[in-house]
Scaffold this motif. Structure first.
Motif, short mmCIF file in Angstrom:
data_model
loop_
_atom_site.label_atom_id
_atom_site.label_comp_id
_atom_site.label_asym_id
_atom_site.label_seq_id
_atom_site.Cartn_x
_atom_site.Cartn_y
_atom_site.Cartn_z
N PRO A 44 -14.49 1.44 3.33
CA PRO A 44 -13.15 1.87 3.71
C PRO A 44 -12.32 0.67 4.16
N PRO A 45 -11.12 0.47 3.60
CA PRO A 45 -10.32 -0.72 3.93
C PRO A 45 -9.52 -0.52 5.21
N VAL A 46 -10.23 -0.36 6.30
CA VAL A 46 -9.61 -0.13 7.61
C VAL A 46 -10.24 -1.10 8.60
N GLY A 47 -9.70 -1.13 9.81
CA GLY A 47 -10.23 -2.04 10.81
C GLY A 47 -10.10 -3.48 10.34
N GLU A 48 -11.20 -4.22 10.37
CA GLU A 48 -11.18 -5.61 9.91
C GLU A 48 -10.92 -5.71 8.41
N GLY A 49 -11.18 -4.61 7.70
CA GLY A 49 -10.96 -4.62 6.26
C GLY A 49 -9.55 -4.25 5.84
N ARG A 50 -8.69 -3.93 6.80
CA ARG A 50 -7.31 -3.56 6.50
C ARG A 50 -6.60 -4.74 5.84
N ALA A 243 8.61 -4.32 6.39
CA ALA A 243 8.11 -4.44 7.76
C ALA A 243 9.23 -4.26 8.77
N ALA A 244 10.42 -4.74 8.42
CA ALA A 244 11.56 -4.61 9.33
C ALA A 244 11.94 -3.16 9.56
N GLU A 245 11.61 -2.30 8.60
CA GLU A 245 11.89 -0.87 8.77
C GLU A 245 11.18 -0.29 9.99
N VAL A 246 10.07 -0.90 10.39
CA VAL A 246 9.34 -0.43 11.57
C VAL A 246 9.36 -1.49 12.67
N GLY A 247 10.30 -2.44 12.57
CA GLY A 247 10.48 -3.43 13.62
C GLY A 247 9.39 -4.47 13.71
N LEU A 248 8.73 -4.78 12.58
CA LEU A 248 7.62 -5.73 12.59
C LEU A 248 7.84 -6.83 11.55
N ARG A 249 6.95 -7.81 11.57
CA ARG A 249 6.95 -8.84 10.54
C ARG A 249 5.91 -8.47 9.48
N ALA A 250 6.08 -9.04 8.29
CA ALA A 250 5.16 -8.75 7.20
C ALA A 250 3.94 -9.66 7.29
N THR A 251 3.16 -9.47 8.35
CA THR A 251 1.94 -10.24 8.57
C THR A 251 0.79 -9.29 8.87
N VAL A 252 -0.42 -9.76 8.58
CA VAL A 252 -1.59 -8.95 8.91
C VAL A 252 -1.65 -8.70 10.41
N ALA A 253 -1.30 -9.72 11.20
CA ALA A 253 -1.37 -9.57 12.66
C ALA A 253 -0.48 -8.43 13.14
N ASP A 254 0.72 -8.29 12.55
CA ASP A 254 1.63 -7.23 12.98
C ASP A 254 1.27 -5.86 12.42
N LEU A 255 0.83 -5.84 11.17
CA LEU A 255 0.72 -4.56 10.46
C LEU A 255 -0.67 -3.93 10.51
N SER A 256 -1.70 -4.71 10.78
CA SER A 256 -3.07 -4.19 10.64
C SER A 256 -3.41 -3.11 11.65
N THR A 257 -2.70 -3.05 12.77
CA THR A 257 -2.97 -1.99 13.74
C THR A 257 -1.91 -0.89 13.69
N THR A 258 -1.03 -0.96 12.70
CA THR A 258 0.03 0.04 12.55
C THR A 258 -0.47 1.22 11.74
N ASP A 259 -0.19 2.42 12.20
CA ASP A 259 -0.60 3.62 11.48
C ASP A 259 -0.09 3.56 10.04
N PRO A 260 -0.97 3.74 9.05
CA PRO A 260 -0.52 3.71 7.66
C PRO A 260 0.62 4.67 7.36
N ARG A 261 0.70 5.76 8.10
CA ARG A 261 1.77 6.72 7.85
C ARG A 261 3.14 6.14 8.22
N ARG A 262 3.18 5.26 9.23
CA ARG A 262 4.44 4.59 9.56
C ARG A 262 4.88 3.68 8.41
N LEU A 263 3.92 3.01 7.81
CA LEU A 263 4.25 2.10 6.71
C LEU A 263 4.64 2.88 5.46
N THR A 264 4.00 4.00 5.25
CA THR A 264 4.39 4.87 4.14
C THR A 264 5.83 5.33 4.31
N ALA A 265 6.17 5.73 5.51
CA ALA A 265 7.55 6.15 5.77
C ALA A 265 8.52 5.00 5.59
#
Length: 516
Positions: A44-50, A243-265
């Motif tokens: 599963p591509p989650v956690g460290e695998g995200r 990434a700016a749509e959710v107030g973040l940068r397009a980096t693994v550090a910013d996005l890897s702990t973000t709920d995938p549903r927020r990114l889908t939205a």
């Protein structure tokens, strides 16, 4: 327990068992086939695998039940047939394969067909009822594999600290699973054909160009190849906007702990307003999808047209084709029929048609076309038809074998206004007339003997190609340009969209650039 439940329980413990490299799986016998669903081909591509490249699946003890499709990857809602649906399973084990086989006997060595779904690189999953592969496996006496791959932000956004084209890397991992395991399911790993539609066809074209996919398949079928591949600059800018749509940068550090549903939205929100940024994103802006394969120089070193013309896939036999009125589906779904103005036609011609004189040339070539018709034509040409025929030309130029087709049979649903629209080939190939997109394209009508005959012809041609490399009509070449017309009365003829082809002759489909 009811009698039916008792019978199913008994069947569950006596179903076919196959040992994969990660462990044993038990499937079910269904109408003469052995069917296995939801087998992990990666962790599963989650956690460290995200946002990481896919990793080999964890091994398991005992026998794993392979009765249900795995959960779909995170995705936004879309047109019929491209959403997960309310009954889709939940969980994060997105990367799974499904197998339909006449006989899970390692000695059988049947040809293998591997389906890659479409969905604008932002939605789709292999458990959609429209991709039920039983008829292909049964009618063709071969093994069919379908699988999930990451879409949207998870699979295709260009994120700092993550490999590009993770969705394509998932596809390679699934094909490696086929190579390593399909013999146990009765398949021949040396006789693999990949096939896909729309973004699935774009994925097939990308795989043809990818060094990491070399040797994993022998043949390829690309149904309605989209011409959208992104440059790194464009993909990076789009990812920043996402990434700016959710107030973040397009980096693994910013996005890897973000709920995938927020990114889908976020993807869905940006898609709705991409048209406002045409001066920045150019031809990508009207597509309403901020995702496509990225020509990053590593995972995907070049566009498929450039790579094939250079001969990188000359050893892979190719079938590629499109439908006659591809864009009509989007006009109907968007409620635009009868509402296209000449100003909209002019804008589309100036944006998409190559050359300084493209608008005048199109209007001269189609002088009697109404606004709707010309608008549909130019969109179909730039997005699907010309990329597809150029792929055939590139394969031939690179020394490979290719076969072309055009579907001209019109969809009977929606009062007949859809024509031979985008996606019509899916229910015809799979014979899923009442599922997903088929429920729209065949709405209110029973599949006619004509539809059944054409559906059977599709499967016969596709499975013959998987078995022999010959779909049943002459090869495509750059002089005669013979293609198979798939209609009520199929014929072989010169490429029927020759007028448009000449207008696009000499045009190179490059990675879409960032304009400013």
């Amino acid at each position: 327990m009811t009698t039916a439940e008792s019978r199913r329980s008994a069947a569950d413990t006596t179903g076919p068992v196959v040992r994969t490299t990660a462990g044993a799986v038990r499937g079910r016998r269904e109408d003469g086939l052995a069917v296995f669903r939801g087998i992990p081909f990666a962790q599963p591509p989650v956690g460290e695998g995200r946002f990481a490249a896919p990793r080999p699946p964890h091994a398991w003890e005992g026998t794993r039940e392979a009765y249900a499709f795995g959960p779909p990857p995170p995705q936004e809602a879309g047109i019929q047939g491209r959403t997960a649906g309310p009954a889709a399973p939940l969980g994060d084990d997105w990367l799974t394969v499904n197998v339909w086989t006449p006989d899970a006997d390692p000695a059988a060595r049947r040809p293998v067909m591997v389906w890659i779904y479409g969905g604008a690189y932002k939605l789709g999953h292999s458990g959609s009822p429209g991709y039920d592969a039983q008829h292909i496996a049964r009618d063709g006496d071969l093994v069919v594999v379908t699988f999930n791959y990451r879409v949207g932000m998870e699979g295709f956004a260009l994120i700092e600290g993550a490999p590009a084209n993770r969705g394509l890397l998932d596809q390679v991992a699934a094909l490696e699973w086929v190579r390593d395991n399909i013999t146990a399911f009765g398949g021949d790993p040396g006789q693999v054909t990949v096939f896909g539609e729309s973004a699935g066809a774009g994925s097939v074209a990308a795989l043809l160009a990818m060094p990491r996919a070399a040797g994993l398949f022998r043949r390829a079928i690309a149904q309605s190849v989209p011409g959208t591949y992104f440059s790194e600059e464009l993909a990076r800018d789009l990812a920043g906007a996402l990434a700016a749509e959710v107030g973040l940068r397009a980096t693994v550090a910013d996005l890897s702990t973000t709920d995938p549903r927020r990114l889908t939205a976020a993807g869905q929100g940006l898609g709705r307003k991409m048209h406002q940024y045409q001066d920045r994103w150019g031809k990508a802006a009207p597509t309403v999808t901020p995702f496509s394969p990225v020509v990053d120089g590593e995972v995907l070193p070049a566009t498929p047209w450039r790579a094939l013309a250079d001969g990188v896939a000359r050893d892979v036999e190719l079938v590629a084709g499109h439908n006659r009125e591809e864009f009509q589906l989007f006009l109907v779904l968007g409620g635009l029929l009868g509402k296209i103005s000449d100003e909209q036609v002019t804008a589309a011609l100036r944006l998409f048609v190559p050359g300084p004189d493209g608008e005048r040339a199109y209007r001269a070539a189609y002088p009697d076309a109404a606004a709707d018709e010309l608008y549909e034509r130019v969109h179909s040409d730039w997005l699907f038809r010309m990329p597809t025929v150029h792929l055939l030309d590139a394969q031939v130029a690179g020394g490979g074998r290719a076969y072309g087709y055009e579907l001209t049979w019109p969809a009977p649903g929606s009062k007949g206004v859809l024509g031979a629209c985008h996606g019509l080939d899916i229910p015809l190939v799979f014979r899923t007339f009442t599922a997903d997109l088929g429920s729209l394209l065949f709405a209110g009508v029973e599949p006619s003997p004509e539809a059944e005959a054409l559906s059977s012809r599709f499967r016969a041609s596709w499975t013959a190609f998987a078995r022999t490399g010959d779909p049943g009509w002459p090869e495509y070449d750059s002089e005669r340009r013979l293609v198979q017309i798939l209609a009520a009365d199929p014929v072989v003829t010169g490429y029927p969209e020759e007028e448009s082809r000449r207008l696009w002759e000499g045009h190179e489909f490059t990675a879409l650039p960032l304009l400013m």
